[in-house]
Design a protein around this motif. Structure first.
Motif, PDB file in Angstrom:
ATOM      1  N   MET A   1       0.817  -1.193   0.000  1.00  0.00           N
ATOM      2  CA  MET A   1       0.000   0.000   0.000  1.00  0.00           C
ATOM      3  C   MET A   1       0.861   1.257   0.000  1.00  0.00           C
ATOM      4  SD  MET A   1      -2.986   1.106  -0.061  1.00  0.00           S
ATOM      5  CE  MET A   1      -4.260   2.123   0.559  1.00  0.00           C
ATOM      6  N   SER A   2       1.975   1.206   0.693  1.00  0.00           N
ATOM      7  CA  SER A   2       2.803   2.403   0.787  1.00  0.00           C
ATOM      8  C   SER A   2       3.500   2.722  -0.538  1.00  0.00           C
ATOM      9  CB  SER A   2       3.841   2.239   1.895  1.00  0.00           C
ATOM     10  OG  SER A   2       4.707   1.171   1.597  1.00  0.00           O
ATOM     11  N   LYS A   3       3.576   1.764  -1.445  1.00  0.00           N
ATOM     12  CA  LYS A   3       4.187   2.020  -2.756  1.00  0.00           C
ATOM     13  C   LYS A   3       3.139   2.391  -3.804  1.00  0.00           C
ATOM     14  CE  LYS A   3       8.103  -0.939  -1.873  1.00  0.00           C
ATOM     15  NZ  LYS A   3       8.891  -2.069  -2.286  1.00  0.00           N
ATOM     16  N   ILE A   4       1.915   1.944  -3.594  1.00  0.00           N
ATOM     17  CA  ILE A   4       0.846   2.225  -4.541  1.00  0.00           C
ATOM     18  C   ILE A   4       0.355   3.667  -4.398  1.00  0.00           C
ATOM     19  CG2 ILE A   4      -1.533   1.638  -5.154  1.00  0.00           C
ATOM     20  CD1 ILE A   4      -0.888  -1.228  -4.327  1.00  0.00           C
ATOM     21  N   LEU A   5       0.256   4.136  -3.168  1.00  0.00           N
ATOM     22  CA  LEU A   5      -0.260   5.473  -2.901  1.00  0.00           C
ATOM     23  C   LEU A   5       0.528   6.580  -3.606  1.00  0.00           C
ATOM     24  CD1 LEU A   5      -2.417   7.010  -1.321  1.00  0.00           C
ATOM     25  CD2 LEU A   5      -0.828   7.093   0.578  1.00  0.00           C
ATOM     26  N   PRO A   6       1.853   6.611  -3.502  1.00  0.00           N
ATOM     27  CA  PRO A   6       2.584   7.672  -4.228  1.00  0.00           C
ATOM     28  C   PRO A   6       2.426   7.573  -5.740  1.00  0.00           C
ATOM     29  CG  PRO A   6       4.009   6.664  -2.593  1.00  0.00           C
ATOM     30  CD  PRO A   6       2.753   5.865  -2.636  1.00  0.00           C
ATOM     31  N   ALA A   7       2.370   6.376  -6.270  1.00  0.00           N
ATOM     32  CA  ALA A   7       2.214   6.207  -7.712  1.00  0.00           C
ATOM     33  C   ALA A   7       0.855   6.743  -8.179  1.00  0.00           C
ATOM     34  CB  ALA A   7       2.361   4.738  -8.092  1.00  0.00           C
ATOM     35  N   LEU A   8      -0.204   6.470  -7.421  1.00  0.00           N
ATOM     36  CA  LEU A   8      -1.529   6.975  -7.774  1.00  0.00           C
ATOM     37  C   LEU A   8      -1.595   8.500  -7.665  1.00  0.00           C
ATOM     38  CD1 LEU A   8      -3.868   4.360  -6.064  1.00  0.00           C
ATOM     39  CD2 LEU A   8      -3.440   4.664  -8.497  1.00  0.00           C
ATOM     40  N   LEU A   9      -0.965   9.047  -6.657  1.00  0.00           N
ATOM     41  CA  LEU A   9      -1.003  10.495  -6.487  1.00  0.00           C
ATOM     42  C   LEU A   9      -0.178  11.217  -7.546  1.00  0.00           C
ATOM     43  CD1 LEU A   9      -0.950  10.565  -2.636  1.00  0.00           C
ATOM     44  CD2 LEU A   9      -2.805  11.300  -4.107  1.00  0.00           C
ATOM     45  N   ALA A  36      -0.257  17.524  -4.217  1.00  0.00           N
ATOM     46  CA  ALA A  36       1.005  17.179  -3.552  1.00  0.00           C
ATOM     47  C   ALA A  36       0.901  17.365  -2.040  1.00  0.00           C
ATOM     48  CB  ALA A  36       2.138  18.027  -4.110  1.00  0.00           C
ATOM     49  N   VAL A  37       0.205  18.400  -1.591  1.00  0.00           N
ATOM     50  CA  VAL A  37       0.026  18.626  -0.151  1.00  0.00           C
ATOM     51  C   VAL A  37      -0.782  17.488   0.461  1.00  0.00           C
ATOM     52  CG1 VAL A  37      -1.042  20.158   1.551  1.00  0.00           C
ATOM     53  CG2 VAL A  37       0.283  21.121  -0.331  1.00  0.00           C
ATOM     54  N   VAL A  38      -1.830  17.065  -0.223  1.00  0.00           N
ATOM     55  CA  VAL A  38      -2.634  15.938   0.250  1.00  0.00           C
ATOM     56  C   VAL A  38      -1.787  14.662   0.254  1.00  0.00           C
ATOM     57  CG1 VAL A  38      -4.620  14.479  -0.295  1.00  0.00           C
ATOM     58  CG2 VAL A  38      -4.814  16.954  -0.438  1.00  0.00           C
ATOM     59  N   ALA A  39      -0.942  14.499  -0.753  1.00  0.00           N
ATOM     60  CA  ALA A  39      -0.085  13.312  -0.837  1.00  0.00           C
ATOM     61  C   ALA A  39       0.870  13.246   0.350  1.00  0.00           C
ATOM     62  CB  ALA A  39       0.695  13.322  -2.143  1.00  0.00           C
ATOM     63  N   ILE A  40       1.462  14.366   0.694  1.00  0.00           N
ATOM     64  CA  ILE A  40       2.380  14.394   1.837  1.00  0.00           C
ATOM     65  C   ILE A  40       1.631  14.036   3.116  1.00  0.00           C
ATOM     66  CG2 ILE A  40       3.801  15.910   3.263  1.00  0.00           C
ATOM     67  CD1 ILE A  40       4.553  17.362   0.629  1.00  0.00           C
ATOM     68  N   GLY A  41       0.437  14.584   3.266  1.00  0.00           N
ATOM     69  CA  GLY A  41      -0.362  14.260   4.446  1.00  0.00           C
ATOM     70  C   GLY A  41      -0.735  12.787   4.516  1.00  0.00           C
ATOM     71  N   VAL A  47       2.646   6.357   7.494  1.00  0.00           N
ATOM     72  CA  VAL A  47       3.797   6.043   8.349  1.00  0.00           C
ATOM     73  C   VAL A  47       3.378   5.949   9.814  1.00  0.00           C
ATOM     74  CG1 VAL A  47       5.971   6.990   9.205  1.00  0.00           C
ATOM     75  CG2 VAL A  47       5.493   7.014   6.764  1.00  0.00           C
ATOM     76  N   LEU A  48       2.456   6.795  10.239  1.00  0.00           N
ATOM     77  CA  LEU A  48       1.994   6.753  11.636  1.00  0.00           C
ATOM     78  C   LEU A  48       1.186   5.508  11.934  1.00  0.00           C
ATOM     79  CD1 LEU A  48       0.956  10.468  12.217  1.00  0.00           C
ATOM     80  CD2 LEU A  48       2.888   9.272  13.214  1.00  0.00           C
ATOM     81  N   ILE A  49       0.396   5.041  10.964  1.00  0.00           N
ATOM     82  CA  ILE A  49      -0.467   3.888  11.192  1.00  0.00           C
ATOM     83  C   ILE A  49       0.296   2.562  11.117  1.00  0.00           C
ATOM     84  CG2 ILE A  49      -2.407   2.597  10.201  1.00  0.00           C
ATOM     85  CD1 ILE A  49      -3.655   5.251   9.450  1.00  0.00           C
ATOM     86  N   ARG A  50       1.343   2.533  10.300  1.00  0.00           N
ATOM     87  CA  ARG A  50       2.101   1.286  10.123  1.00  0.00           C
ATOM     88  C   ARG A  50       2.653   0.767  11.449  1.00  0.00           C
ATOM     89  NH1 ARG A  50       6.385   2.090   5.425  1.00  0.00           N
ATOM     90  NH2 ARG A  50       6.742  -0.115   5.281  1.00  0.00           N
ATOM     91  N   PRO A  51       2.567  -0.528  11.669  1.00  0.00           N
ATOM     92  CA  PRO A  51       3.115  -1.095  12.921  1.00  0.00           C
ATOM     93  C   PRO A  51       4.635  -1.146  12.915  1.00  0.00           C
ATOM     94  CG  PRO A  51       2.102  -2.823  11.584  1.00  0.00           C
ATOM     95  CD  PRO A  51       1.902  -1.528  10.861  1.00  0.00           C
TER      96      PRO A  51
END
Length: 51
Positions: A1-9, A36-41, A47-51
């Motif tokens: 998921m963490s790699k898909i999100l930046p690609a989609l944004l 880009a601001v939404v993407a950074i957020g 990162v905060l949610i990841r265990p």
């Protein structure tokens, strides 16, 4: 998921430069920086949610 999100944004930013999305606040081509601001957020939230 963490790699898909930046690609989609990044894809959304590129598509917005070609043809504006038309949502409130995203009606001009120059508004792509707001995506880009939404993407950074979202990445910080991921990162905060990841265990």
């Amino acid at each position: 998921m963490s790699k898909i999100l930046p690609a989609l944004l990044i894809a959304a930013m590129l598509l917005h430069l070609i043809r504006p999305i038309g949502l409130p606040g995203l009606r001009r081509r120059a508004d792509f920086w707001k995506i880009a601001v939404v993407a950074i957020g979202l990445m910080m939230l991921t990162v905060l949610i990841r265990p």
